[in-house]
Structure formats: structure tokens, C-alpha cells
Write an enzyme that holds these catalytic residues in place. Structure first.
Site, PDB file in Angstrom:
ATOM      1  N   ALA A 165     -17.980  -2.900 -29.629  1.00  0.00           N
ATOM      2  CA  ALA A 165     -17.939  -3.996 -30.602  1.00  0.00           C
ATOM      3  C   ALA A 165     -19.366  -4.495 -30.806  1.00  0.00           C
ATOM      4  CB  ALA A 165     -17.069  -5.117 -30.051  1.00  0.00           C
ATOM      5  N   GLU A 181     -16.702  -3.740 -20.756  1.00  0.00           N
ATOM      6  CA  GLU A 181     -16.481  -5.120 -21.205  1.00  0.00           C
ATOM      7  C   GLU A 181     -16.560  -6.136 -20.078  1.00  0.00           C
ATOM      8  OE1 GLU A 181     -14.805  -2.495 -22.239  1.00  0.00           O
ATOM      9  OE2 GLU A 181     -14.309  -2.639 -24.364  1.00  0.00           O
ATOM     10  N   GLU A 224     -12.525   2.867 -27.295  1.00  0.00           N
ATOM     11  CA  GLU A 224     -11.181   2.497 -27.759  1.00  0.00           C
ATOM     12  C   GLU A 224     -10.859   3.159 -29.105  1.00  0.00           C
ATOM     13  OE1 GLU A 224     -12.086  -1.731 -26.995  1.00  0.00           O
ATOM     14  OE2 GLU A 224     -10.109  -1.825 -26.060  1.00  0.00           O
ATOM     15  N   GLY A 229     -15.373  -0.848 -27.266  1.00  0.00           N
ATOM     16  CA  GLY A 229     -14.639  -0.579 -28.502  1.00  0.00           C
ATOM     17  C   GLY A 229     -14.873   0.830 -29.020  1.00  0.00           C
TER      18      GLY A 229
HETATM   19  C1  3H9 Z   1     -16.437  -4.472 -26.759  1.00  0.00           C
HETATM   20  O1  3H9 Z   1     -16.569  -3.370 -27.195  1.00  0.00           O
HETATM   21  C2  3H9 Z   1     -15.180  -5.294 -26.910  1.00  0.00           C
HETATM   22  C3  3H9 Z   1     -13.983  -4.493 -27.341  1.00  0.00           C
HETATM   23  O2  3H9 Z   1     -13.322  -3.948 -26.225  1.00  0.00           O
HETATM   24  C4  3H9 Z   1     -12.933  -5.324 -28.013  1.00  0.00           C
HETATM   25  C5  3H9 Z   1     -13.274  -5.922 -29.318  1.00  0.00           C
HETATM   26  C6  3H9 Z   1     -12.084  -6.568 -29.979  1.00  0.00           C
HETATM   27  N1  3H9 Z   1     -23.674  -4.727 -30.116  1.00  0.00           N
HETATM   28  O3  3H9 Z   1     -29.685  -1.151 -24.558  1.00  0.00           O
HETATM   29  P1  3H9 Z   1     -30.657  -0.721 -25.581  1.00  0.00           P
HETATM   30  C7  3H9 Z   1     -28.518  -3.274 -29.266  1.00  0.00           C
HETATM   31  S1  3H9 Z   1     -17.700  -5.232 -25.948  1.00  0.00           S
HETATM   32  C8  3H9 Z   1     -24.802  -5.126 -30.717  1.00  0.00           C
HETATM   33  O4  3H9 Z   1     -32.039  -1.252 -25.504  1.00  0.00           O
HETATM   34  P2  3H9 Z   1     -30.417   1.983 -24.643  1.00  0.00           P
HETATM   35  C9  3H9 Z   1     -29.439  -3.842 -28.203  1.00  0.00           C
HETATM   36  O5  3H9 Z   1     -29.392  -5.238 -28.199  1.00  0.00           O
HETATM   37  C10 3H9 Z   1     -19.063  -4.106 -26.083  1.00  0.00           C
HETATM   38  N2  3H9 Z   1     -26.023  -4.669 -30.376  1.00  0.00           N
HETATM   39  O6  3H9 Z   1     -30.710   0.860 -25.719  1.00  0.00           O
HETATM   40  C11 3H9 Z   1     -30.770  -3.298 -28.664  1.00  0.00           C
HETATM   41  O7  3H9 Z   1     -31.182  -4.079 -29.769  1.00  0.00           O
HETATM   42  P3  3H9 Z   1     -32.720  -4.365 -30.048  1.00  0.00           P
HETATM   43  C12 3H9 Z   1     -18.951  -3.022 -25.099  1.00  0.00           C
HETATM   44  C13 3H9 Z   1     -26.081  -3.777 -29.392  1.00  0.00           C
HETATM   45  O8  3H9 Z   1     -30.599   3.254 -25.351  1.00  0.00           O
HETATM   46  C14 3H9 Z   1     -30.416  -1.917 -29.196  1.00  0.00           C
HETATM   47  O9  3H9 Z   1     -29.020  -1.968 -29.487  1.00  0.00           O
HETATM   48  N3  3H9 Z   1     -20.152  -2.205 -25.167  1.00  0.00           N
HETATM   49  C15 3H9 Z   1     -24.954  -3.336 -28.713  1.00  0.00           C
HETATM   50  O10 3H9 Z   1     -31.144   1.700 -23.400  1.00  0.00           O
HETATM   51  C16 3H9 Z   1     -30.665  -0.810 -28.217  1.00  0.00           C
HETATM   52  O11 3H9 Z   1     -30.015  -1.108 -26.988  1.00  0.00           O
HETATM   53  C17 3H9 Z   1     -21.201  -2.421 -24.356  1.00  0.00           C
HETATM   54  O12 3H9 Z   1     -21.183  -3.304 -23.537  1.00  0.00           O
HETATM   55  C18 3H9 Z   1     -23.693  -3.841 -29.118  1.00  0.00           C
HETATM   56  N4  3H9 Z   1     -22.559  -3.446 -28.539  1.00  0.00           N
HETATM   57  O13 3H9 Z   1     -28.864   1.815 -24.271  1.00  0.00           O
HETATM   58  C19 3H9 Z   1     -22.363  -1.496 -24.516  1.00  0.00           C
HETATM   59  N5  3H9 Z   1     -25.337  -2.448 -27.770  1.00  0.00           N
HETATM   60  O14 3H9 Z   1     -33.318  -3.033 -30.320  1.00  0.00           O
HETATM   61  C20 3H9 Z   1     -23.651  -2.264 -24.550  1.00  0.00           C
HETATM   62  C21 3H9 Z   1     -26.659  -2.343 -27.856  1.00  0.00           C
HETATM   63  O15 3H9 Z   1     -32.700  -5.316 -31.184  1.00  0.00           O
HETATM   64  N6  3H9 Z   1     -24.786  -1.425 -24.809  1.00  0.00           N
HETATM   65  N7  3H9 Z   1     -27.140  -3.143 -28.828  1.00  0.00           N
HETATM   66  O16 3H9 Z   1     -33.198  -4.991 -28.758  1.00  0.00           O
HETATM   67  C22 3H9 Z   1     -25.354  -0.620 -23.878  1.00  0.00           C
HETATM   68  O17 3H9 Z   1     -24.875  -0.450 -22.779  1.00  0.00           O
HETATM   69  C23 3H9 Z   1     -26.639   0.065 -24.255  1.00  0.00           C
HETATM   70  O18 3H9 Z   1     -27.196  -0.636 -25.319  1.00  0.00           O
HETATM   71  C24 3H9 Z   1     -26.499   1.549 -24.674  1.00  0.00           C
HETATM   72  C25 3H9 Z   1     -27.867   2.045 -25.203  1.00  0.00           C
HETATM   73  C26 3H9 Z   1     -26.098   2.369 -23.442  1.00  0.00           C
HETATM   74  C27 3H9 Z   1     -25.485   1.734 -25.755  1.00  0.00           C
END
Ligand code: 3H9
Length: 704
Positions: free
Chosen positions: A66, A128, A108, A105
Site C-alpha cells: 500500500a 505490515e 496480497e 498489499g
Molecule cells: C500495506 O501494504 C497494507 C496493506 O496490507 C493493506 C492496505 C489496505 N509506500 O526503502 P527504500 C519509498 S502496508 C510509499 O529507500 P530500497 C521510500 O520512502 C505496506 N512509499 O528503497 C523511498 O522514498 P524516497 C507494506 C514507499 O530499495 C523509496 O520508496 N509494505 C513505500 O532500499 C525507496 O525506498 C512495506 O512495508 C510504500 N509502501 O527498499 C514495504 N515503500 O526515495 C516498505 C517504499 O522518497 N518498503 N517507499 O525516500 C520497503 O520495505 C522498501 O522500501 C523496499 C525497497 C524493500 C520496497
């Protein structure tokens, strides 16, 4: 057809509708992506030429989840659970082809598809819980149906990522691609499914559990375990409840239950704190210098000093795959330094987390010398010797003599004046502070301390190194204690004042633990060794403000040789090498005697007052370091306290927490406390200014 720049596009490849999610940087499921996915499935259903749908992500990831930035804002339809249901309801087979992150998500969406293929390098997970949430788009209902309650609980409660092979063995995906070309693999798999007339196969209809008794046992075990371990977090318990619903309720009822639980999590301050921590950690890495200059190349690292800190730093660098040369003053000290390094790896071998072979391979990159000349080839040297300015200046004199031009010279000092250390060299532009926390190979925080005359590319190099070491760097300015230790000194003093005024150290520790810290301040002193702080206090005695209140209780303990765990007693008793202390009546007697000596009549403190004083001291000093530009923004203070000092992550850090309490309330507390001790409780000018403007710390987080 969606416009070309839409975040979801679809094109027909033969009979397969190829749906591409292209929403940089990580294809998060923002409102336009959700709309696009739903529209793509509608388009597929409505088009007779389409026999199957293939969903892929553009760029480096499938879908990272998400869009976290939307949380806390008014929801915009369609909601993700509805989009997932729409995908699952498709009358034509939907295949998800996964590369990179399929998280939250994102996974999902894949679980709502009918078939899944992953390629090497994919990371799948339901993280999450780390954001104070639960998988809220059907994840808690579909995952147990697909892989069983136990595996589903383990994924959702840990938030860990699994690779393609593990996902296959768990049953999260149906196939692992032979190549890493996700599009080619996805299209080939879809063709194959079409050729075999594979039907739509909905996860909601999957056999609920093969072994009901085992599932019930897994749920009971997870419930007991989370009650013990989740330390104030409530989303883990809700995850268990949702899995129980998956076991006992029809799918649609389970989904409704999940939604209700998810919305409760979404509305909670825990979610807000954890999401703040997520972004703060990433924001902290973007120091202005990292945008101003590219980092220097670091291929070989020197470490001066093989004590606990130097050895820990050496391990951190070795673990990042870089070679390390350690310098010690004589052969004996060098042997000890090497032994300190080996001890870390031997510990891992004993726990079965490392093989002897892997240790040997890592140590092949390690060398030691008693001559500084061995550092001639180093690109970066980290000094970790005794905390004394003259000693450090002597080391830097040697480094100046032997190091190649352009080598970065870093000191691991925790409070000395780095400008003064740099001034002794002919290359002030290359000297920087890298303040590691003990144990340096484990603790995530790295304060990058930026002296006045260092060049931007050296700062950028420090941030780049932090990334390689998997540390969380925070930019700090030069002052006594930088960010973290400066706050620590103040909130510990506030605690000492309370002890002398009538609180017990055990009450304070409990209040601090109940707030969510892993340990209270007096447990920390006992763990680290009371002698360390004692030495610092003695050193500073001459320069201490004679008007400032000074509590001598800790000195009384140290004079008796009670330094904490290592001596069997400190603030607590540690009989027979126990790791958890028990309260010590003799300590209480010493405290009582000190109160009498100081002419204080003890009073009682409520838990609430203890917490408010402790945190107000922390917040006020946090405001001071921001005001003085020692920390660039409040979020840098938050990240420091979260990663180096055990501040509970779900509360977001002291500055975020202060916003949630209300800055006016914090200031009112400080003013009330100042009535007894105006010297200690001086409201930070920044706090006063923000309250006058009706602004928050968060409002300062944008401008680095
Ligand atoms: C969810 O999904 C809820 C659902 O179950 C239900 C809904 C109803 N959204 O980490 P990085 C940005 S909860 C927005 O430096 P990497 C991050 O801020 C979500 N932005 O890169 C950064 O921005 P900026 C569950 C996001 O390569 C840029 O992307 N998902 C999101 O080291 C690069 O990120 C998670 O918890 C996001 N979801 O790692 C996953 N994710 O460049 C969270 C990232 O402006 N994300 N950004 O600073 C991660 O674990 C890592 O970002 C990922 C990439 C492994 C994907």
C-alpha cells in the site's frame, strides 16, 4: 485505454492481457494504481480476445505494498481489499509474475491472483506488523488458506521477507522462473496455463486447513508468544485473531473481521509512530552533503585500536565485504584485538549461525600491524582508541603522516571536539566523526559527525559507508555528546534528581520499561558499567557549573566498586552472575543517606510524573540540538533515539511523541518543573517558539 503515463497500463500480447504497474519508486498501491488494476480486470472480462491476465511490475519491484503516504489521509476508493476481490473474481485466469519486492498489499494482490510465478531475487513478505498494521487486503484470510496457519502466522508476525525458493516451498508461489526475466517467464507461464486450460483458481476457495488441530495449536502458541513478546504493540494480537477468523469463519465474514481490525490499527498512534519511523529513517540518510557531492571510493579500511569498539567496528566493516587493517601499539595488544574480532565470529559459530569456513573466508580479509605504515593503502581509517584528546591527536598526527592523499580519516570519539582533532592535521577537509554504538557490529545507529571544515564528499562517503555497513546514519554537528549522548546526559540527570527527591531507581526503570524502552536508565548503567560514567564525571568535575545540581548517588556506588553486572552489583544485585538484577536494599539505604546529606525530605512520585519529567528532559534537549543545528531536523533526533537508545519505535521517537502529547503541554510541564530548579529546566527557545506559533516539530522535518 489508460493514457501512456498512467501508473497501470495494459496491452494485449496474443490472448494475454499484460497489465503493468509502473509507479516509481516502488510501485506502491496509490489510488491511481488501485483504480488502474480494477479497470484492467474489468477490461479483461469485457474483452473476448483476452483469455488470461498477467500482472507485472515495472522497474525493480513487483509492488512494495500500500502507499504508506496515504495512511492517515481520507481514504479514496477503490479500497485495496475491493481491488483484490475484483482480481480474484475475474472470470479469466489472472497470473502474477513477481520480481523484486512483493510486500504487504503487493503480495496480497498476488495472492488474489489465481497463479503466481516468482523469479530469482524476488522478496515476498507481509511486513505490515512493522508499521503497526496487519495485512488488510485479504492477506490474513488468503495466506493461511494457501500455506497453512502456522506458516502464515510466522510470516505476518515477523514481517520477514522470503526469497523465491522459500516462497515456492511454502506454497506462496506455484513456480520459480528459470531465468530472471520476469516478463518472459510470466508470459511463458501464462501461455502454458492457457494451453493446459488451467481454470481460474481462487485462493478464497482453497482448502482451509489440512490439519485443523495443528492450526489451532499454532494459533494458541502464537497468541501466547505475542502476549509475551509484543511489548505494548497491539497489531500482533490482532493478526492472530484474524488468522483464527480465517480458520473458523466463511471467507467473506473473515474479510469483514480483518477490515475492522485493520481500521483500528490504522487509526492508532502506534501506526503513526511506526510510519514516522519508516520515513524518518530514510529521510535521515539524505544529508545535504550527499546531494552536493559523490562519495569517495572506499575499497580498503583501517581501524586504529582493537578494544571492544575497534574490534566491533572491524567486524562491521568485514561483514560488509571490505578488507580491514587493524593497528595496535604492540604485538600483545594486536593479538588481543584480533582475538576480540575472532570472538564475535566464534560466538556466531557456537550459535550455528556461521560456519568455520565462512569465518576463515572473512578473516582472510583481516590483517593487523603495529606500524601505521600499514595504512598507506587505506581509503578510510577509523580511529577507536582511548577517549582522550591528546591520545587521539597523536593518532591523527600519525595518520596524517602515512595515509594517502584523499583518504578519509574518521574518529569514533563519543564526545571530544572533532574540530580540535582535525586541526592537528594538515588535511582538515578529510577528517570526520563516525560515532558507532556498542556492540558496533550490531547496533544500527551511526552518528556521522560533521566538523566545520570537512569537505562535502567526505560526508557523502560516510553516508555511503553506512549503507554498505547496513547502518542507519544520522548527521550530527560537533558538540559535547553530539545528538544522542547529549540527550542522554540530560534525561539521566532528570532521573538522578528524581531519585534524590524520593523516587527509587527501580520505580524509574519500571516506568521507563512500561513506556516501551527495553531497559530503564539504571539497568543500562549496570549493563554498560558504572565506571564509565564515573570516569567522565570525574573528568568533567572541574568544568561543571557550580550552581548546577549534582547528585552523588552513583559516585557512592562506584566508590564501593559497584560497577554493575560485571562486578555482581551496581544499582541492582546480580547474584551468581545473574543477568537480570534484583533490587538492593543497601542501595536504597545509600540513597536515603544521600538525601539526608543533601537536606532533602523525600516525597513520592507517581509513575506519570516520572515519565513526564524523564521525557520532558529528553524532548527539551532534543529541541536544543535542533535549535543549535547539531541535528538538522527533529526527525534526526528521533532516528538517533530509536536506533541507539532503545526509544520504543511505535512511539516514533521523542520529537514525534512530543507532537502527539502536544508541545504546549510539554512546555507547561517544563515551566512547572522549573519552579524548583530553573537552571536545569530551561525551556528550549525552539520549543517556546513552536508553541507560540502553534506549530509542531513535524513542521520542521521537511527542511534539511
Ligand atoms: C500495506 O501494504 C497494507 C496493506 O496490507 C493493506 C492496505 C489496505 N509506500 O526503502 P527504500 C519509498 S502496508 C510509499 O529507500 P530500497 C521510500 O520512502 C505496506 N512509499 O528503497 C523511498 O522514498 P524516497 C507494506 C514507499 O530499495 C523509496 O520508496 N509494505 C513505500 O532500499 C525507496 O525506498 C512495506 O512495508 C510504500 N509502501 O527498499 C514495504 N515503500 O526515495 C516498505 C517504499 O522518497 N518498503 N517507499 O525516500 C520497503 O520495505 C522498501 O522500501 C523496499 C525497497 C524493500 C520496497
Amino acid at each position: 485505454m489508460p493514457p501512456d503515463n498512467a501508473p497501470v497500463t495494459h496491452t494485449l500480447r496474443g490472448k494475454i492481457l499484460l497489465v503493468t504497474v509502473d509507479n516509481p519508486p516502488v510501485n506502491a498501491l496509490g489510488v491511481d494504481v488501485r483504480r488502474g488494476l480494477a479497470a484492467a480486470i474489468d477490461a479483461a472480462d469485457a474483452n473476448d480476445a483476452v483469455a488470461a491476465v498477467l500482472i507485472v511490475g515495472a522497474g525493480r519491484n513487483f509492488i512494495a505494498g500500500a502507499d504508506i503516504r496515504e495512511f492517515g489521509k481520507p481514504p479514496q476508493p477503490p479500497a485495496l481489499p475491493d481491488v483484490c476481490n475484483r482480481i480474484e473474481a475475474s472470470s479469466k485466469p489472472v497470473i502474477a509474475a513477481i520480481h523484486g519486492a512483493a510486500l504487504g498489499g503487493g503480495l496480497e494482490v498476488a495472492l488474489a491472483a489465481h497463479y503466481r510465478i516468482a523469479v530469482a531475487g524476488a522478496k515476498l513478505g507481509l511486513p505490515e506488523v512493522q508499521l503497526g498494521l496487519l495485512p488488510g487486503a485479504g492477506g490474513t484470510q488468503r495466506t493461511p488458506r494457501l500455506i497453512g496457519a502456522q506458516a502464515a502466522l510466522s510470516l505476518m508476525l515477523s514481517g520477514r521477507h522470503v526469497g523465491a525458493q522459500e516462497a515456492l516451498s511454502l506454497g506462496l508461489v506455484d513456480r520459480v522462473g528459470a531465468s530472471d526475466d520476469v516478463l518472459a517467464e510470466g508470459l511463458a507461464y501464462a501461455q502454458e496455463l492457457l494451453a493446459s486450460r488451467a481454470p481460474v483458481r481462487r485462493t478464497r476457495d482453497a482448502q482451509r486447513v489440512a490439519d485443523r488441530a495443528a492450526a489451532e495449536a499454532a494459533i494458541a502458541a502464537a497468541r501466547a508468544d505475542t502476549a509475551k513478546k509484543s511489548r505494548g504493540l497491539f497489531s500482533p494480537q490482532k493478526i492472530v485473531d484474524c488468522v483464527e477468523a480465517a480458520l473458523n469463519q466463511p471467507f467473506d465474514d473473515g474479510l469483514r473481521f480483518e477490515r475492522q481490525q485493520f481500521l483500528e490499527c490504522l487509526a492508532s498512534p502506534q501506526r503513526a509512530g511506526l510510519v514516522h519511523a519508516f520515513f524518518a529513517e530514510r529521510e535521515a540518510q539524505k544529508a545535504p552533503e550527499t546531494k552536493a557531492a559523490p562519495p569517495r571510493d572506499v575499497r580498503a579500511v583501517g581501524v586504529v585500536g582493537g578494544g571492544t569498539m575497534g574490534a566491533g567496528i572491524a567486524v562491521a566493516v568485514l561483514d560488509a565485504g571490505l578488507p580491514v587493517t587493524m593497528i595496535e601499539r604492540d604485538d600483545e595488544a594486536l593479538a588481543r584485538g584480533r582475538a576480540n574480532v575472532e570472538k564475535v565470529y566464534d560466538g556466531l559459530i557456537a550459535k550455528g549461525r556461521l560456519t568455520a569456513d565462512a569465518k576463515a573466508k572473512t578473516l582472510a580479509r583481516f590483517s593487523g600491524s603495529t606500524s601505521y605504515d600499514a595504512l598507506a593503502g587505506a581509503d578510510l581509517v577509523i580511529e577507536a582508541v582511548f577517549e582522550d584528546l591528546a591520545v587521539k591527536q597523536a593518532v591523527f598526527g600519525e595518520l596524517d603522516r602515512v595515509c594517502q592523499p584523499g583518504a578519509v580519516l574518521a574518529t569514533n570519539t563519543s564526545y571530544l571536539d572533532i574540530d580540535a582533532i582535525a586541526a592537528g592535521t594538515a588535511r582538515v577537509q578529510d577528517v570526520i566523526g563516525l560515532h558507532f554504538f556498542s556492540p558496533a557490529n550490531i547496533m544500527k545507529l551511526l552518528e556521522v559527525v560533521v566538523p566545520a571544515r570537512v569537505s562535502a564528499d567526505v560526508v557523502a562517503t560516510a553516508f555511503d559507508l553506512a549503507k554498505k555497513l547496513r547502518k542507519v546514519p544520522v548527521r550530527a554537528g560537533v558538540c559535547d555528546g553530539f545528538i544522542g549522548n547529549r540527550l542522554l546526559a540530560v534525561y539521566r540527570t532528570a532521573a538522578d534528581h528524581m531519585i534524590e527527591d524520593g523516587a527509587s531507581p527501580y520505580q524509574i526503570d519500571k516506568v521507563v520499561r512500561d513506556f516501551g524502552f527495553p531497559m530503564g536508565p539504571y539497568q543500562v548503567i549496570d549493563l554498560a558499567g558504572g565506571d564509565i560514567g564515573w570516569a567522565t564525571r570525574k573528568r568533567r568535575a572541574a568544568t561543571r557549573d557550580p550552581n548546577a545540581r549534582y547528585v552523588q548517588i552513583a559516585d557512592r556506588l562506584c566508590e564501593r566498586g559497584w560497577f554493575g553486572q560485571k562486578t555482581g552489583r551496581g544499582f541492582y544485585l546480580y547474584p551468581q552472575g545473574a543477568r537480570t538484577g534484583t533490587p538492593d536494599p543497601e542501595v536504597e539505604a545509600i540513597i536515603a543517606a544521600e538525601r539526608t546529606r543533601a537536606g532533602i525530605t523525600p516525597r513520592t512520585f507517581s509513575d506519570d510524573e516520572i515519565l513526564r519529567r524523564y521525557l520532558a528532559a529528553m524532548i527539551n534537549e532534543g529541541a536544543n540540538v535542533v535549535h543549535e543545528r547539531i541535528a538538522l531536523r527533529p526527525l534526526d533526533v528521533d532516528v538517533t533515539l530509536l536506533y541507539g537508545y532503545g526509544f520504543p519505535r511505535y512511539r516514533g521517537g521523542p520529537m514525534h511523541y512530543a507532537d502527539t502529547v502536544g508541545l504546549a503541554n510539554v512546555l507547561a510541564d517544563i515551566r512547572a518543573f522549573a519552579k524548583e530548579d530553573p537552571l536545569f529546566w530551561r525551556p528550549s527557545p525552539l520549543l517556546v517558539e513552536l508553541v507560540e506559533r502553534g506549530a509542531t516539530f513535524a513542521s520542521l522535518n521537511q527542511s534539511a
